[in-house]
Design a protein around this motif. Structure first.
Motif, short mmCIF file in Angstrom:
data_model
loop_
_atom_site.label_atom_id
_atom_site.label_comp_id
_atom_site.label_asym_id
_atom_site.label_seq_id
_atom_site.Cartn_x
_atom_site.Cartn_y
_atom_site.Cartn_z
N ASN A 1 33.08 10.36 -2.40
CA ASN A 1 32.24 9.71 -3.42
C ASN A 1 31.83 8.34 -2.89
OD1 ASN A 1 33.02 11.87 -5.22
ND2 ASN A 1 34.98 10.80 -5.42
N THR A 2 30.53 8.10 -2.81
CA THR A 2 30.08 6.86 -2.17
C THR A 2 29.11 6.07 -3.05
OG1 THR A 2 28.17 7.85 -1.05
CG2 THR A 2 30.30 7.98 0.09
N ILE A 3 29.08 4.78 -2.77
CA ILE A 3 28.15 3.86 -3.45
C ILE A 3 27.46 3.04 -2.37
CG2 ILE A 3 27.94 1.95 -5.09
CD1 ILE A 3 30.52 2.91 -6.42
N PHE A 4 26.13 2.95 -2.46
CA PHE A 4 25.39 2.22 -1.43
C PHE A 4 24.00 1.83 -1.92
CE2 PHE A 4 24.72 6.77 -0.96
CZ PHE A 4 23.33 6.87 -0.89
N TRP A 5 23.42 0.86 -1.23
CA TRP A 5 22.01 0.48 -1.43
C TRP A 5 21.22 1.02 -0.24
CZ3 TRP A 5 25.80 -2.18 -3.74
CH2 TRP A 5 25.56 -2.79 -4.98
N THR A 6 19.97 1.39 -0.47
CA THR A 6 19.16 1.88 0.63
C THR A 6 17.74 1.32 0.56
OG1 THR A 6 18.23 3.85 1.70
CG2 THR A 6 18.57 3.98 -0.69
N LYS A 7 17.20 1.03 1.71
CA LYS A 7 15.81 0.57 1.81
C LYS A 7 14.87 1.72 2.15
CE LYS A 7 16.79 -4.24 3.01
NZ LYS A 7 16.60 -5.34 3.98
N ASN A 8 15.44 2.91 2.27
CA ASN A 8 14.64 4.11 2.54
C ASN A 8 14.58 4.93 1.25
OD1 ASN A 8 13.24 6.18 3.77
ND2 ASN A 8 15.10 7.16 4.57
N TRP A 9 13.89 4.36 0.26
CA TRP A 9 13.83 4.98 -1.06
C TRP A 9 12.67 5.98 -1.10
CZ3 TRP A 9 17.67 4.65 -4.37
CH2 TRP A 9 17.50 5.09 -5.69
N SER A 10 12.95 7.20 -0.66
CA SER A 10 11.92 8.23 -0.59
C SER A 10 12.59 9.59 -0.63
CB SER A 10 11.10 8.09 0.69
OG SER A 10 11.94 8.23 1.83
N GLY A 11 11.77 10.63 -0.75
CA GLY A 11 12.29 11.99 -0.77
C GLY A 11 12.58 12.47 -2.18
N VAL A 12 13.29 13.58 -2.25
CA VAL A 12 13.60 14.22 -3.53
C VAL A 12 15.11 14.40 -3.63
CG1 VAL A 12 13.27 16.26 -4.95
CG2 VAL A 12 11.39 15.43 -3.52
N VAL A 13 15.67 14.00 -4.77
CA VAL A 13 17.10 14.16 -5.03
C VAL A 13 17.26 15.07 -6.23
CG1 VAL A 13 19.24 13.01 -5.67
CG2 VAL A 13 17.68 11.92 -4.06
N ASN A 14 17.83 16.25 -6.01
CA ASN A 14 18.02 17.22 -7.09
C ASN A 14 16.74 17.45 -7.91
OD1 ASN A 14 20.63 17.41 -6.25
ND2 ASN A 14 21.55 16.92 -8.23
N GLY A 15 15.62 17.50 -7.21
CA GLY A 15 14.36 17.79 -7.88
C GLY A 15 13.65 16.56 -8.41
N THR A 16 14.24 15.38 -8.31
CA THR A 16 13.60 14.14 -8.77
C THR A 16 13.10 13.34 -7.57
OG1 THR A 16 14.94 13.98 -10.76
CG2 THR A 16 13.95 11.94 -9.96
N THR A 17 11.81 13.04 -7.57
CA THR A 17 11.22 12.25 -6.49
C THR A 17 11.62 10.79 -6.67
OG1 THR A 17 9.33 13.74 -6.36
CG2 THR A 17 9.08 11.56 -5.36
N LEU A 18 12.10 10.18 -5.60
CA LEU A 18 12.52 8.78 -5.67
C LEU A 18 11.29 7.88 -5.63
CD1 LEU A 18 15.66 8.73 -3.34
CD2 LEU A 18 15.50 9.10 -5.81
N THR A 19 10.83 7.51 -6.81
CA THR A 19 9.66 6.63 -6.93
C THR A 19 10.10 5.19 -7.08
OG1 THR A 19 9.63 6.98 -9.31
CG2 THR A 19 8.26 8.45 -7.98
N GLU A 20 9.16 4.28 -6.99
CA GLU A 20 9.46 2.85 -7.03
C GLU A 20 10.13 2.43 -8.33
OE1 GLU A 20 6.94 -1.36 -7.01
OE2 GLU A 20 6.06 0.45 -6.14
N ASN A 21 9.76 3.08 -9.46
CA ASN A 21 10.29 2.63 -10.75
C ASN A 21 11.74 3.03 -10.98
OD1 ASN A 21 9.39 5.45 -11.12
ND2 ASN A 21 9.98 5.12 -13.25
N ILE A 22 12.28 3.92 -10.16
CA ILE A 22 13.67 4.31 -10.31
C ILE A 22 14.55 3.30 -9.57
CG2 ILE A 22 15.39 6.08 -9.84
CD1 ILE A 22 13.20 8.16 -10.03
N ILE A 23 15.45 2.65 -10.30
CA ILE A 23 16.28 1.59 -9.70
C ILE A 23 17.55 2.16 -9.10
CG2 ILE A 23 17.39 -0.63 -10.12
CD1 ILE A 23 15.65 -0.94 -12.59
N GLY A 24 18.10 3.18 -9.75
CA GLY A 24 19.34 3.79 -9.24
C GLY A 24 19.39 5.25 -9.60
N ILE A 25 20.17 6.03 -8.87
CA ILE A 25 20.29 7.46 -9.13
C ILE A 25 21.71 7.91 -8.79
CG2 ILE A 25 19.54 8.20 -6.83
CD1 ILE A 25 17.85 10.36 -8.32
N THR A 26 22.24 8.83 -9.60
CA THR A 26 23.62 9.28 -9.40
C THR A 26 23.68 10.81 -9.46
OG1 THR A 26 24.45 7.26 -10.43
CG2 THR A 26 26.00 9.09 -10.26
#
Length: 426
Positions: A95-120
């Protein structure tokens, strides 16, 4: 053992993304939980944004501590060291926690757009959470600590994502940390009752030590008001009974219902301005518009703050306004220094503040003998000093008391017949 990602049938509820999921009705859960506690998590400290480099780890720990605090829950999470993971879809890294500057791609069907601040994203094993990651957007958002305009408060976002981490979905309860939206520059770190109810419904504490009759998150054994909700446990008078159930919060002998300062001791109930708020807790005791801390007469109305003698005490409450050592009640010039209290015309008004010291009807500023009565203002020698107070009325150099012609110049004082009257006036 095979593992699956949470909620493949409903993408809006499978991924915990701040600012994406619509409001629910109060708290909701994903219907899954960690089967073993405490949950261990690793942190990628090298990913911390520079602005929170020294505080991010403490914020992570504080966030989990917030969720572990309610007495009605047994949830607990512990820091288990470092990780290099930066992938929200990574497997086999714990189980990990991190910040990333590569905010792109799809996570479980959700596209990582600019307005999303965090995802779990959560992965399941049966009805249990097998592992999870908390990924935070360092590419599009500035991170900080506290209420800073335009900046994400780190702990506020972490508390929200950690709620998803333990199995909570979004809530529309007022001030809930699980609201689906977040406004930058705000602090939302404190669990409301709905959040407490949520975590306690997933990880209930069933032992007697956890009994919490009023549901305020404080077990009865530690609660200073076990039958009254008071998560803060505020106890103003430190008598062991919380304000929520204490009928006299300040222990001054006046019941709160009748006390004009319920949380400030004031047995006298003094209320100078009669506004219903006692002086002990009133910031403007005399209601003159000047706060007591700045008022030179806190209990005497004096909006003008007049202070004649500049001694820091306003005239309205100063017993010696002019600072001459004579109390105002006895001072014949209360606003003018006159220690000698000289009052030539005995009219009760001292010369210092009397405009006609000799009471002859001529104002002192125009009177050629201000302290000697001379309504006629006679001035024989025209020297500006009236005869009444002039010691040499004729200005011949001989004082009137010795002058045989006081109002006629005769410096020689010639008196041929020696009758005491000089020839000049004989």
């Amino acid at each position: 053992m095979s593992r699956r990602r949470l909620g493949l049938l409903s993408l809006l509820t499978l991924v915990a993304a701040a600012g994406v999921i619509p409001d629910a009705k109060a708290y909701t859960t994903f219907g899954v939980k960690w089967s073993s506690l405490p949950v261990k998590y690793k942190v990628n400290e090298t990913s911390f944004p520079a602005s929170i480099k020294g505080t991010a780890l403490a914020s992570i720990k504080a966030g989990f501590a917030t969720w572990s605090a309610p007495a009605c829950s047994v949830f607990e999470a512990v820091h288990d060291g470092a990780t290099t993971n930066l992938n929200p879809m990574a497997k086999g890294v714990g189980n990990t926690i991190f910040w990333t500057k590569n905010w792109s791609g799809v996570v479980n069907g959700t596209t990582l757009t600019e307005n999303i601040i965090g995802i779990t994203p959560l992965w399941l094993s049966g009805s249990s959470i097998a592992y999870a990651h908390i990924a935070l957007n360092a590419q599009h958002h500035q991170w900080g600590d506290g209420a800073i305009s335009g900046v994400v408060d780190t702990q506020s976002l972490l508390v929200h994502e950690q709620g998803h981490f333990l199995g909570l979905n979004h809530s529309n309860a007022t001030n809930s940390v699980m609201k689906s939206t977040y406004s930058k520059g705000t602090i939302v770190r404190t669990l409301v009752q709905d959040d407490i109810d949520g975590v306690c419904s997933i990880y209930p504490c069933t032992s007697s030590a956890c009994k919490d009759s009023d549901g305020d998150g404080v077990p009865d054994k530690d609660d200073n008001c076990p039958s009254n909700k008071n998560a803060s446990q505020l106890d103003t008078d430190k008598d062991g009974k919380g304000d929520a159930c204490d009928t006299d919060d300040d222990a001054d002998g006046i019941l709160d219902a009748n006390d004009n300062c319920p949380t400030v001791k004031n047995a006298s109930q003094t209320d100078t301005d009669k506004d219903g708020k006692g002086n002990a807790c009133d910031t403007d005791d005399d209601n003159d518009g000047i706060l007591d801390t700045k008022d030179n007469c806190p209990t005497s109305k004096n909006a003008d703050q007049k202070d004649t003698d500049k001694d820091g005490k306003g005239d309205a409450c100063d017993t010696d306004d002019d600072g001459d050592g004579v109390e105002d009640t006895k001072d014949n010039c209360a606003l003018n220094k006159n220690t000698d209290q000289l009052d030539t015309d005995k009219d009760g008004k001292g010369n210092v503040c009397d405009t006609d010291d000799d009471a002859d009807g001529i104002e002192d500023t125009k009177d050629n003998c201000p302290t000697s009565k001379n309504a006629d203002q006679k001035d024989t020698d025209k020297d500006g000093k009236g005869d009444t107070c002039d010691t040499d009325d004729d200005n011949d150099g001989v004082e009137d008391t010795k002058d045989n012609c006081p109002t006629t110049q005769n410096a020689s004082q010639l008196d041929t017949d020696k009758d005491g009257k000089g020839d000049a006036c004989d």
